[in-house]
Design a protein around this motif. Structure first.
Motif, mmCIF file in Angstrom:
data_model
loop_
_atom_site.group_PDB
_atom_site.id
_atom_site.type_symbol
_atom_site.label_atom_id
_atom_site.label_comp_id
_atom_site.label_asym_id
_atom_site.label_seq_id
_atom_site.Cartn_x
_atom_site.Cartn_y
_atom_site.Cartn_z
ATOM 1 N N LYS A 26 0.835 -0.815 0.331
ATOM 2 C CA LYS A 26 -0.338 0.265 -0.232
ATOM 3 C C LYS A 26 1.249 1.237 0.171
ATOM 4 C CE LYS A 26 -4.542 0.808 0.801
ATOM 5 N NZ LYS A 26 -5.945 0.465 2.032
ATOM 6 N N LYS A 27 1.859 0.690 -0.864
ATOM 7 C CA LYS A 27 2.996 2.273 -0.194
ATOM 8 C C LYS A 27 2.359 3.622 -1.886
ATOM 9 C CE LYS A 27 7.524 3.599 -1.734
ATOM 10 N NZ LYS A 27 8.643 3.487 -2.866
ATOM 11 N N PRO A 28 1.841 4.762 -1.309
ATOM 12 C CA PRO A 28 1.098 5.200 -2.437
ATOM 13 C C PRO A 28 2.627 6.065 -3.675
ATOM 14 C CG PRO A 28 1.204 6.556 -0.365
ATOM 15 C CD PRO A 28 1.803 5.378 -0.042
ATOM 16 N N ASN A 29 2.142 5.981 -4.640
ATOM 17 C CA ASN A 29 2.819 6.237 -5.650
ATOM 18 C C ASN A 29 1.326 7.515 -7.086
ATOM 19 O OD1 ASN A 29 5.032 6.851 -7.518
ATOM 20 N ND2 ASN A 29 4.148 4.998 -8.723
ATOM 21 N N ILE A 30 2.872 8.044 -7.791
ATOM 22 C CA ILE A 30 1.426 9.137 -7.980
ATOM 23 C C ILE A 30 2.646 9.200 -9.505
ATOM 24 C CG2 ILE A 30 0.653 10.663 -7.253
ATOM 25 C CD1 ILE A 30 2.954 12.680 -6.278
ATOM 26 N N MET A 31 2.237 9.471 -10.781
ATOM 27 C CA MET A 31 2.678 9.882 -12.322
ATOM 28 C C MET A 31 1.884 10.221 -13.117
ATOM 29 S SD MET A 31 2.196 6.986 -15.268
ATOM 30 C CE MET A 31 2.501 7.735 -16.291
ATOM 31 N N THR A 32 1.936 11.213 -13.849
ATOM 32 C CA THR A 32 1.324 12.134 -14.456
ATOM 33 C C THR A 32 1.225 11.623 -15.503
ATOM 34 O OG1 THR A 32 2.982 14.000 -13.378
ATOM 35 C CG2 THR A 32 1.672 15.117 -15.389
ATOM 36 N N ALA A 33 -0.172 12.272 -16.121
ATOM 37 C CA ALA A 33 -0.180 11.191 -17.433
ATOM 38 C C ALA A 33 -1.002 12.777 -18.308
ATOM 39 C CB ALA A 33 -1.166 10.785 -17.294
ATOM 40 N N GLN A 51 1.971 3.579 -20.345
ATOM 41 C CA GLN A 51 3.337 2.119 -20.781
ATOM 42 C C GLN A 51 3.269 1.067 -19.844
ATOM 43 O OE1 GLN A 51 5.743 3.491 -23.629
ATOM 44 N NE2 GLN A 51 5.317 6.017 -23.524
ATOM 45 N N LYS A 52 3.301 0.367 -20.389
ATOM 46 C CA LYS A 52 3.259 -1.174 -19.402
ATOM 47 C C LYS A 52 4.158 -0.818 -18.263
ATOM 48 C CE LYS A 52 1.049 -4.882 -21.871
ATOM 49 N NZ LYS A 52 0.158 -3.719 -23.420
ATOM 50 N N GLN A 53 5.991 -0.079 -18.582
ATOM 51 C CA GLN A 53 6.750 0.117 -17.315
ATOM 52 C C GLN A 53 6.460 0.595 -16.512
ATOM 53 O OE1 GLN A 53 6.703 0.861 -20.721
ATOM 54 N NE2 GLN A 53 8.171 2.731 -21.031
ATOM 55 N N ARG A 54 5.378 1.432 -16.401
ATOM 56 C CA ARG A 54 5.378 2.652 -15.761
ATOM 57 C C ARG A 54 4.625 1.710 -14.389
ATOM 58 N NH1 ARG A 54 6.725 7.428 -15.457
ATOM 59 N NH2 ARG A 54 6.085 8.720 -17.472
ATOM 60 N N ALA A 55 4.959 2.001 -12.620
ATOM 61 C CA ALA A 55 4.508 1.397 -11.831
ATOM 62 C C ALA A 55 3.069 1.064 -12.064
ATOM 63 C CB ALA A 55 5.685 2.141 -10.275
ATOM 64 N N ILE A 84 8.091 12.688 -14.872
ATOM 65 C CA ILE A 84 9.834 12.391 -15.179
ATOM 66 C C ILE A 84 10.126 11.389 -14.376
ATOM 67 C CG2 ILE A 84 12.023 13.297 -15.296
ATOM 68 C CD1 ILE A 84 10.819 16.475 -15.340
ATOM 69 N N ILE A 85 9.662 11.040 -12.947
ATOM 70 C CA ILE A 85 10.925 10.721 -12.145
ATOM 71 C C ILE A 85 10.468 9.260 -12.331
ATOM 72 C CG2 ILE A 85 11.931 9.789 -10.284
ATOM 73 C CD1 ILE A 85 13.059 12.326 -12.233
ATOM 74 N N SER A 86 10.621 7.854 -11.803
ATOM 75 C CA SER A 86 10.160 6.634 -11.566
ATOM 76 C C SER A 86 9.391 6.363 -10.142
ATOM 77 C CB SER A 86 9.769 5.294 -12.348
ATOM 78 O OG SER A 86 9.667 4.102 -11.909
ATOM 79 N N GLY A 87 8.177 6.013 -9.765
ATOM 80 C CA GLY A 87 8.052 5.428 -8.399
ATOM 81 C C GLY A 87 8.633 4.228 -8.482
ATOM 82 N N LYS A 88 8.998 3.501 -9.350
ATOM 83 C CA LYS A 88 10.012 2.276 -8.679
ATOM 84 C C LYS A 88 11.463 2.776 -8.440
ATOM 85 C CE LYS A 88 8.192 -0.179 -12.535
ATOM 86 N NZ LYS A 88 8.435 -0.668 -13.577
ATOM 87 N N ASP A 89 12.088 4.340 -8.313
ATOM 88 C CA ASP A 89 12.946 4.265 -8.060
ATOM 89 C C ASP A 89 12.992 5.365 -7.307
ATOM 90 O OD1 ASP A 89 14.119 3.559 -10.040
ATOM 91 O OD2 ASP A 89 14.403 5.564 -11.788
ATOM 92 N N GLU A 90 12.194 5.984 -6.922
ATOM 93 C CA GLU A 90 12.053 7.452 -5.838
ATOM 94 C C GLU A 90 10.784 6.889 -5.584
ATOM 95 O OE1 GLU A 90 13.984 12.133 -5.048
ATOM 96 O OE2 GLU A 90 13.474 10.804 -7.608
#
Lengths: 190, 190
Positions: A26-33, A51-55, A84-90
């Motif tokens: 249940k770790k929260p993540n956000i990305m822009t679309a 895209q499929k590679q997105r967390a 810009i940044i991936s939720g997998k990294d940060e």
């Protein structure tokens, strides 16, 4: 005179939407679309394409839910950063100082600081090409009271979201009020 | 403090797109749609959602093609009008004085006077609720030379399309340039 530019996704304008999801534990993540829009009035639904590679891609499929968080103009730097940044990294909430809040109606977090939130449950998943489209039913809308007009509905100039231009990959402000839809055109009626 | 507004299609901003199709005997028709967006980068695709009773609905299914015609701000009255009136009742090109031109790449007409055109072939049809979503592959983009920037790509402020606010059913102008996407956010990078 029209010039032929070839095949490009140059449909204007595009939105700047930040997608909120839960990852593992249940770790929260956000990305822009910016690839998305409303797709149905009843039930109210919207689409976003990832895209499929997105967390966030796996997060939506796992939880069958996401939020759309609409930033105000003064939050455009945070909105751009989480695209810009991936939720997998940060941890993007730590990096931006934004605050995740658990939605009460879907299994996804929303951003406390953003003025307008759409809480969505996954309805359909459509494979297109490099992007997969998620259709979400809008279960509830949350809005800061200060962005509501006298009729209790969100006003575009008060939400004041950035507008995205896909052909330039640039953000713009919302401009002046022009007039009512389903009304202005009636001057042409014979 | 956030207020709960219930389920509504209040995702901001929305586009003002005029859909061009052929009816019986290749009669050109146009209608305005705000439920849509880009949905894939490769192949470049967009979506629009229409209700079944619209003349354009059958036209798209029959011809497997449509155009998206993006108006400039000074054409907002024509764009609004063709969203109010049915093509079953009236020839909208006659009523607005707009000119239909046959697309060279898909079986649909486009609007000569509008600055930016996306010529689409139907890729998928998705049933959602009261609206049906059409996914169109963008085969070609046509743009008036005067809306292109120095790099040959359309500029949002030169196309100058109306912006639609679904919660108010109102049109707004595009405002000032803010900055580049995938760039502004980098100031937050540690």
């Amino acid at each position: 005179m029209k010039k032929s530019l070839g095949p490009h996704p140059f449909a204007l304008p595009a939105p700047v939407w930040v997608v909120g999801t839960y990852g593992e534990n249940k770790k929260p993540n956000i990305m822009t679309a910016a690839w998305g829009g409303i797709c149905c009035s009843s039930p109210p639904c919207l689409t976003i394409s990832l895209q499929k590679q997105r967390a966030s891609y796996n997060n939506i499929l796992t939880n069958k839910a996401f939020t759309i968080n609409i930033p105000s103009q003064h939050q455009v730097i945070e909105a751009d950063y989480v695209g810009i940044i991936s939720g997998k990294d940060e941890d993007k909430f730590v990096a931006t100082g934004l605050t995740p809040i658990a939605s009460q109606v879907v299994n996804a977090p929303y951003i406390q600081e953003f003025p307008l939130i759409l809480e969505c449950r996954l309805l359909q998943t459509i494979e297109i090409g490099v992007h997969t489209q998620f259709i979400g039913e809008i279960i509830n809308v949350l809005a800061e009271e200060k962005v509501l007009g006298e009729n209790g509905l969100p006003l575009l100039t008060k939400v004041n979201p950035p507008i995205f231009s896909p052909s330039e990959r640039a953000y713009y402000e919302v401009g002046e009020y022009v007039g009512k839809s389903h009304s202005m055109g009636l001057v042409l009626k014979k």
